[in-house]
Design a protein around this motif. Structure first.
Motif, PDB file in Angstrom:
ATOM      1  N   VAL A 173       0.851  -1.108   0.006  1.00 20.78           N
ATOM      2  CA  VAL A 173       0.022  -0.046  -0.036  1.00 20.78           C
ATOM      3  C   VAL A 173       1.109   1.275   0.043  1.00 20.78           C
ATOM      4  O   VAL A 173       1.808   1.408   0.942  1.00 20.78           O
ATOM      5  CB  VAL A 173      -0.934   0.029   1.088  1.00 20.78           C
ATOM      6  N   ASP A 174       0.600   2.007  -0.911  1.00 17.87           N
ATOM      7  CA  ASP A 174       1.351   3.268  -1.046  1.00 17.87           C
ATOM      8  C   ASP A 174       0.686   4.514  -0.828  1.00 17.87           C
ATOM      9  O   ASP A 174      -0.628   4.544  -1.129  1.00 17.87           O
ATOM     10  CB  ASP A 174       2.121   3.561  -2.509  1.00 17.87           C
ATOM     11  N   THR A 175       1.215   5.362   0.163  1.00 16.75           N
ATOM     12  CA  THR A 175       0.296   6.582   0.589  1.00 16.75           C
ATOM     13  C   THR A 175       1.133   7.976   0.179  1.00 16.75           C
ATOM     14  O   THR A 175       2.262   7.925   0.084  1.00 16.75           O
ATOM     15  CB  THR A 175       0.082   6.472   2.014  1.00 16.75           C
ATOM     16  N   SER A 176       0.289   8.799   0.127  1.00 18.06           N
ATOM     17  CA  SER A 176       0.827  10.260  -0.084  1.00 18.06           C
ATOM     18  C   SER A 176      -0.097  11.240   0.477  1.00 18.06           C
ATOM     19  O   SER A 176      -0.938  11.227   0.967  1.00 18.06           O
ATOM     20  CB  SER A 176       0.617  10.765  -1.731  1.00 18.06           C
ATOM     21  N   GLY A 177       0.747  12.370   0.624  1.00 19.10           N
ATOM     22  CA  GLY A 177       0.188  13.437   1.626  1.00 19.10           C
ATOM     23  C   GLY A 177       0.462  13.577   3.018  1.00 19.10           C
ATOM     24  O   GLY A 177       1.523  12.974   3.310  1.00 19.10           O
ATOM     25  N   PRO A 178       0.282  14.687   3.559  1.00 20.05           N
ATOM     26  CA  PRO A 178      -0.816  15.511   3.062  1.00 20.05           C
ATOM     27  C   PRO A 178      -0.429  16.569   1.909  1.00 20.05           C
ATOM     28  O   PRO A 178       0.745  17.115   1.869  1.00 20.05           O
ATOM     29  CB  PRO A 178      -1.261  16.400   4.309  1.00 20.05           C
ATOM     30  N   LEU A 179      -1.347  16.828   0.978  1.00 19.56           N
ATOM     31  CA  LEU A 179      -1.055  18.097   0.038  1.00 19.56           C
ATOM     32  C   LEU A 179      -2.019  18.993   0.243  1.00 19.56           C
ATOM     33  O   LEU A 179      -3.205  18.704   0.213  1.00 19.56           O
ATOM     34  CB  LEU A 179      -1.056  17.446  -1.514  1.00 19.56           C
ATOM     35  N   LEU A 180      -1.533  20.154   0.348  1.00 21.43           N
ATOM     36  CA  LEU A 180      -2.477  21.501   0.744  1.00 21.43           C
ATOM     37  C   LEU A 180      -3.204  21.662  -0.592  1.00 21.43           C
ATOM     38  O   LEU A 180      -2.657  21.826  -1.733  1.00 21.43           O
ATOM     39  CB  LEU A 180      -1.511  22.608   0.986  1.00 21.43           C
ATOM     40  N   LEU A 181      -4.542  21.816  -0.375  1.00 21.37           N
ATOM     41  CA  LEU A 181      -5.408  22.113  -1.499  1.00 21.37           C
ATOM     42  C   LEU A 181      -5.576  23.619  -1.773  1.00 21.37           C
ATOM     43  O   LEU A 181      -5.869  24.431  -0.792  1.00 21.37           O
ATOM     44  CB  LEU A 181      -6.925  21.490  -1.049  1.00 21.37           C
ATOM     45  N   GLN A 182      -6.072  23.811  -3.102  1.00 21.81           N
ATOM     46  CA  GLN A 182      -6.246  25.171  -3.279  1.00 21.81           C
ATOM     47  C   GLN A 182      -7.749  25.360  -4.112  1.00 21.81           C
ATOM     48  O   GLN A 182      -8.012  24.209  -4.865  1.00 21.81           O
ATOM     49  CB  GLN A 182      -5.314  25.695  -4.293  1.00 21.81           C
ATOM     50  N   GLU A 183      -8.424  26.376  -4.168  1.00 18.73           N
ATOM     51  CA  GLU A 183      -9.601  26.242  -4.768  1.00 18.73           C
ATOM     52  C   GLU A 183      -9.446  26.009  -6.292  1.00 18.73           C
ATOM     53  O   GLU A 183      -8.663  26.584  -7.070  1.00 18.73           O
ATOM     54  CB  GLU A 183     -10.278  27.693  -4.531  1.00 18.73           C
ATOM     55  N   GLY A 184     -10.274  24.996  -6.704  1.00 19.25           N
ATOM     56  CA  GLY A 184     -10.361  24.837  -8.071  1.00 19.25           C
ATOM     57  C   GLY A 184      -9.596  23.464  -8.424  1.00 19.25           C
ATOM     58  O   GLY A 184      -9.399  22.994  -9.490  1.00 19.25           O
ATOM     59  N   ASP A 185      -8.755  23.148  -7.441  1.00 22.04           N
ATOM     60  CA  ASP A 185      -7.850  21.779  -7.509  1.00 22.04           C
ATOM     61  C   ASP A 185      -8.851  20.583  -7.956  1.00 22.04           C
ATOM     62  O   ASP A 185     -10.182  20.366  -7.325  1.00 22.04           O
ATOM     63  CB  ASP A 185      -7.473  21.298  -6.360  1.00 22.04           C
ATOM     64  N   ARG A 186      -8.540  19.777  -8.808  1.00 25.81           N
ATOM     65  CA  ARG A 186      -9.400  18.642  -9.331  1.00 25.81           C
ATOM     66  C   ARG A 186      -8.601  17.304  -9.197  1.00 25.81           C
ATOM     67  O   ARG A 186      -7.315  17.173  -9.419  1.00 25.81           O
ATOM     68  CB  ARG A 186      -9.608  18.709 -10.670  1.00 25.81           C
ATOM     69  N   ILE A 187      -9.468  16.225  -8.538  1.00 26.61           N
ATOM     70  CA  ILE A 187      -8.765  14.907  -8.191  1.00 26.61           C
ATOM     71  C   ILE A 187      -9.590  13.956  -8.934  1.00 26.61           C
ATOM     72  O   ILE A 187     -10.863  13.814  -8.948  1.00 26.61           O
ATOM     73  CB  ILE A 187      -8.484  14.698  -6.875  1.00 26.61           C
ATOM     74  N   LEU A 188      -9.014  13.185  -9.778  1.00 25.63           N
ATOM     75  CA  LEU A 188      -9.856  11.889 -10.338  1.00 25.63           C
ATOM     76  C   LEU A 188      -9.183  10.692 -10.017  1.00 25.63           C
ATOM     77  O   LEU A 188      -7.996  10.551 -10.045  1.00 25.63           O
ATOM     78  CB  LEU A 188      -9.449  12.384 -12.135  1.00 25.63           C
ATOM     79  N   LEU A 189     -10.091   9.741  -9.780  1.00 29.56           N
ATOM     80  CA  LEU A 189      -9.702   8.296  -9.682  1.00 29.56           C
ATOM     81  C   LEU A 189     -10.349   7.693 -10.686  1.00 29.56           C
ATOM     82  O   LEU A 189     -11.550   7.819 -11.036  1.00 29.56           O
ATOM     83  CB  LEU A 189     -10.414   7.974  -8.119  1.00 29.56           C
ATOM     84  N   CYS A 190      -9.567   6.592 -11.205  1.00 30.58           N
ATOM     85  CA  CYS A 190     -10.283   5.734 -12.274  1.00 30.58           C
ATOM     86  C   CYS A 190      -9.410   4.383 -12.239  1.00 30.58           C
ATOM     87  O   CYS A 190      -8.590   4.096 -11.477  1.00 30.58           O
ATOM     88  CB  CYS A 190      -9.661   6.478 -13.637  1.00 30.58           C
TER      89      CYS A 190
END
Length: 310
Positions: A173-190
């Motif tokens: 299991v690979d983990t990432s973060g935390p990453l600071l979010l900015q307005e308009g950021d888009r995240i896609l899971l597929c």
């Protein structure tokens, strides 16, 4: 917490769709997850369903209304899903375990955290730039990471994974973060049904240039066209952080929720029965997902009880 979300799953040229996706949220934390049941092993749809149900049950239990440690939660929830699959196979007397990939992302406060096992992917787009993308747990991606891309007589198919949930060995299991979010950021899971036929730059450009309610269906259609008659199932869930448009029907605002309120679109079962049912739904759309909300909380409570006993 405010975000827009759009999710869809389309059956390609496969006999059945073994992909599952969904999201859960409290007032101050959101979980988005997608699983792709693996062909060549029994009951892939069960594997993906149980993995998501287990994660949703643990999220409901632990997010009160935030998770104390999102990265630890992701690790533990993915491993709990793995053990649920092993237990399911044992109880059913299966000679092989159901197996699935899993990608999950948590938005909490103004941070994003994610974890994955297998080759279902996360794309993180800011403005017009792809700033993060998960690396598949496949032999071909491992070769690229090690600098051995393009070796002659390559023995490994891109679809061959070296880890997944339900495997005999302990999942990676690979983990990432935390990453600071900015307005308009888009995240896609597929699932790999998208990235297997659509290049990363096309995914990025579509996600960056259109509202997610337009970009996601278009990406699915591109993948189905590119994949042809034998196209894999294509499943996507995408979200935009702090979306600015008040007219976006997909927008979710959690500000008015009570501290104990929990909502979820992770389905107990498409057919209304148990996770082992033979699901014959070709497509999962927003209407089908919304219909499941009325019955999901009770199913998640049952799954939560089972998780505690594991």
């Amino acid at each position: 917490m405010r975000f827009s979300v759009y999710q869809i799953s389309r059956k390609g040229g496969r006999e059945k769709n073994e992909d599952r996706m969904g999201y859960c949220y409290t007032r101050d934390s959101g979980l988005f997850a997608l699983a792709d049941g693996m062909g060549g092993h029994p009951e892939g749809e069960v594997a993906s369903q149980l993995a998501l149900q287990t994660m949703a049950a643990m999220f409901q239990r632990d997010a009160k209304p935030v998770l104390d440690d999102p990265l630890r939660f992701l690790q533990e929830a993915i491993m709990a899903g793995h053990h649920q699959l092993l237990r399911y196979a044992s109880e059913k007397g299966l000679i092989d375990n159901p197996r699935t990939t899993l990608i999950a992302c948590i938005l909490q406060g103004n941070m994003a955290y994610w974890a994955h096992c297998g080759d279902s992917r996360l794309y993180f787009v800011r403005g017009k730039k792809l700033i993060a993308r998960t690396r598949d747990h496949s032999y071909s991606e491992l070769q690229q990471t090690l600098g051995h891309a393009g070796l002659p007589n390559d023995r490994f198919n891109r679809n061959v994974l070296f880890t997944c949930l339900g495997s005999p060995g302990k999942p990676v299991v690979d983990t990432s973060g935390p990453l600071l979010l900015q307005e308009g950021d888009r995240i896609l899971l597929c699932s790999d049904g998208l990235w297997g036929t659509v290049e990363d730059d096309v995914i990025t450009d579509n996600l960056a240039s259109s509202p997610i309610a337009e970009a996601v269906p278009e990406l699915v259609e591109v993948a189905l066209r590119n994949g042809g008659a034998k196209c894999d199932n294509v499943t996507i869930i995408a979200m935009e952080w702090e979306s600015a448009s008040d007219e976006d029907k997909a927008e979710v605002s959690t500000d008015e929720l009570g501290a104990e309120v929990f909502a979820s679109t992770i389905q107990a079962s498409l057919g209304g029965g148990g996770p082992g049912d033979n699901v014959d739904e070709d497509d999962l759309d927003e209407a089908a997902i919304e219909r499941s909300i009325r019955e999901i909380n009770e199913a998640i409570r049952r799954s939560a009880n089972g998780t505690r006993k594991a």
